[in-house]
Design a protein around this motif. Structure first.
Motif, PDB file in Angstrom:
ATOM      1  N   LEU A  78      34.234  57.784  25.498  1.00  0.00           N
ATOM      2  CA  LEU A  78      35.213  56.755  25.142  1.00  0.00           C
ATOM      3  C   LEU A  78      36.404  57.379  24.417  1.00  0.00           C
ATOM      4  CD1 LEU A  78      33.076  53.813  23.673  1.00  0.00           C
ATOM      5  CD2 LEU A  78      34.544  53.736  25.709  1.00  0.00           C
ATOM      6  N   ARG A  93      50.542  56.153  24.844  1.00  0.00           N
ATOM      7  CA  ARG A  93      50.465  55.707  26.236  1.00  0.00           C
ATOM      8  C   ARG A  93      51.888  55.491  26.747  1.00  0.00           C
ATOM      9  NH1 ARG A  93      46.329  56.685  29.001  1.00  0.00           N
ATOM     10  NH2 ARG A  93      46.457  54.794  30.252  1.00  0.00           N
ATOM     11  N   ASP A 100      51.646  48.203  34.003  1.00  0.00           N
ATOM     12  CA  ASP A 100      51.137  49.092  32.942  1.00  0.00           C
ATOM     13  C   ASP A 100      50.919  48.277  31.664  1.00  0.00           C
ATOM     14  OD1 ASP A 100      51.024  51.514  34.274  1.00  0.00           O
ATOM     15  OD2 ASP A 100      52.786  52.405  33.318  1.00  0.00           O
ATOM     16  N   TYR A 103      47.757  45.963  31.661  1.00  0.00           N
ATOM     17  CA  TYR A 103      46.535  46.753  31.552  1.00  0.00           C
ATOM     18  C   TYR A 103      46.416  47.358  30.153  1.00  0.00           C
ATOM     19  CZ  TYR A 103      43.337  50.667  32.236  1.00  0.00           C
ATOM     20  OH  TYR A 103      42.310  51.566  32.105  1.00  0.00           O
ATOM     21  N   GLU A 104      47.516  47.925  29.679  1.00  0.00           N
ATOM     22  CA  GLU A 104      47.489  48.616  28.387  1.00  0.00           C
ATOM     23  C   GLU A 104      47.206  47.648  27.241  1.00  0.00           C
ATOM     24  OE1 GLU A 104      47.458  51.786  27.890  1.00  0.00           O
ATOM     25  OE2 GLU A 104      47.941  52.448  29.919  1.00  0.00           O
ATOM     26  N   GLN A 106      45.345  45.033  27.355  1.00  0.00           N
ATOM     27  CA  GLN A 106      43.890  44.798  27.349  1.00  0.00           C
ATOM     28  C   GLN A 106      43.180  45.939  26.639  1.00  0.00           C
ATOM     29  OE1 GLN A 106      42.878  44.392  31.521  1.00  0.00           O
ATOM     30  NE2 GLN A 106      42.644  42.199  31.267  1.00  0.00           N
ATOM     31  N   MET A 107      43.612  47.168  26.974  1.00  0.00           N
ATOM     32  CA  MET A 107      42.998  48.342  26.348  1.00  0.00           C
ATOM     33  C   MET A 107      43.220  48.342  24.837  1.00  0.00           C
ATOM     34  SD  MET A 107      41.477  50.117  28.618  1.00  0.00           S
ATOM     35  CE  MET A 107      41.216  51.609  27.712  1.00  0.00           C
ATOM     36  N   MET A 110      40.772  45.945  23.208  1.00  0.00           N
ATOM     37  CA  MET A 110      39.399  46.463  23.182  1.00  0.00           C
ATOM     38  C   MET A 110      39.288  47.627  22.187  1.00  0.00           C
ATOM     39  SD  MET A 110      37.882  44.660  25.621  1.00  0.00           S
ATOM     40  CE  MET A 110      36.591  45.438  26.549  1.00  0.00           C
ATOM     41  N   ASN A 111      40.254  48.549  22.261  1.00  0.00           N
ATOM     42  CA  ASN A 111      40.207  49.711  21.372  1.00  0.00           C
ATOM     43  C   ASN A 111      40.336  49.297  19.910  1.00  0.00           C
ATOM     44  OD1 ASN A 111      39.833  51.593  23.394  1.00  0.00           O
ATOM     45  ND2 ASN A 111      42.004  52.049  23.640  1.00  0.00           N
ATOM     46  N   THR A 120      47.828  52.295  18.750  1.00  0.00           N
ATOM     47  CA  THR A 120      48.441  52.672  20.029  1.00  0.00           C
ATOM     48  C   THR A 120      49.956  52.646  19.896  1.00  0.00           C
ATOM     49  OG1 THR A 120      46.589  51.763  21.280  1.00  0.00           O
ATOM     50  CG2 THR A 120      48.655  52.080  22.475  1.00  0.00           C
TER      51      THR A 120
END
Ligand code: ADP
Length: 166
Positions: A78, A93, A100, A103-104, A106-107, A110-111, A120
């Motif tokens: 991970l 990122r 992008d 998707y990012e 969502q990441m 979660m992160n 981020t």
């Protein structure tokens, strides 16, 4: 305090778009870790060691002239666990477009839940390079097209060799 950023991706191959993002990262932190993801089933075009060597060769001198420490490694765990292992508090990122971003985001959610200490930072793609994706680069090369405008010369050579060996 030394600030460390983690920049994960596939880098298959390293593109001019990735280099833009790295240049931005070099202006933000003291130490940048580029992490090449090892996929459990997909082997990709370039082998992992080649991807790492290309990043070191092209980005190494840029990091040096920015007085930033650059480390390049591979990972299959991970991203948040890797960030903790290497002492990174910033995740870099690149953002090319709305796809992008969706998707990012969502990441990020979660992160953030898994690792609240990891921030981020999105770097917008430069207008000259925002259309570049490693996937299209591989497809163009496989069909005999010239990928020279999209990747560093050493990456274009490596792709040519990898395709010839297939
Ligand atoms: P790709 O999506 O091209 O296969 P990666 O998975 O290696 O590339 O992407 C790693 C990171 O680099 C991601 O954050 C991605 O958004 C970013 N990135 C890739 N290409 C570009 C580009 N042309 N401009 C800006 N960022 C990019």
């Amino acid at each position: 305090m030394i600030r460390t950023a983690l920049y994960p991706g596939s880098f298959d191959p390293l593109t001019n778009g990735h280099i833009d993002i790295l240049q931005a990262a070099f202006g933000l932190v003291d130490r940048v870790i580029v992490a090449v993801g090892r996929h459990p089933t997909k082997s990709g075009l370039l082998d992992i060691d080649k991807r790492i060597a290309l990043i070191e060769e092209v980005a190494g001198p840029l990091a040096e002239s920015s007085e930033v420490t650059l480390e390049v490694l591979s990972f299959d765990n991970l991203v948040v666990d890797l960030a903790q292992e290497v002492g990174a508090t910033i995740l870099i990122r690149g953002l090319r477009d709305g796809t992008d971003l969706d998707y990012e985001m969502q990441m990020v959610g979660m992160n953030r839940t898994m690792a609240h200490w990891l921030q981020t930072v999105f770097v917008p793609a430069s207008p000259h390079h925002r259309h570049i994706t490693a996937t299209l680069v591989r497809q163009i090369a496989a069909m005999g097209g010239d990928i020279g405008p999209f990747v560093p010369a050493s990456a274009a050579d490596a792709v040519r060799v990898a395709l010839a060996e297939r």
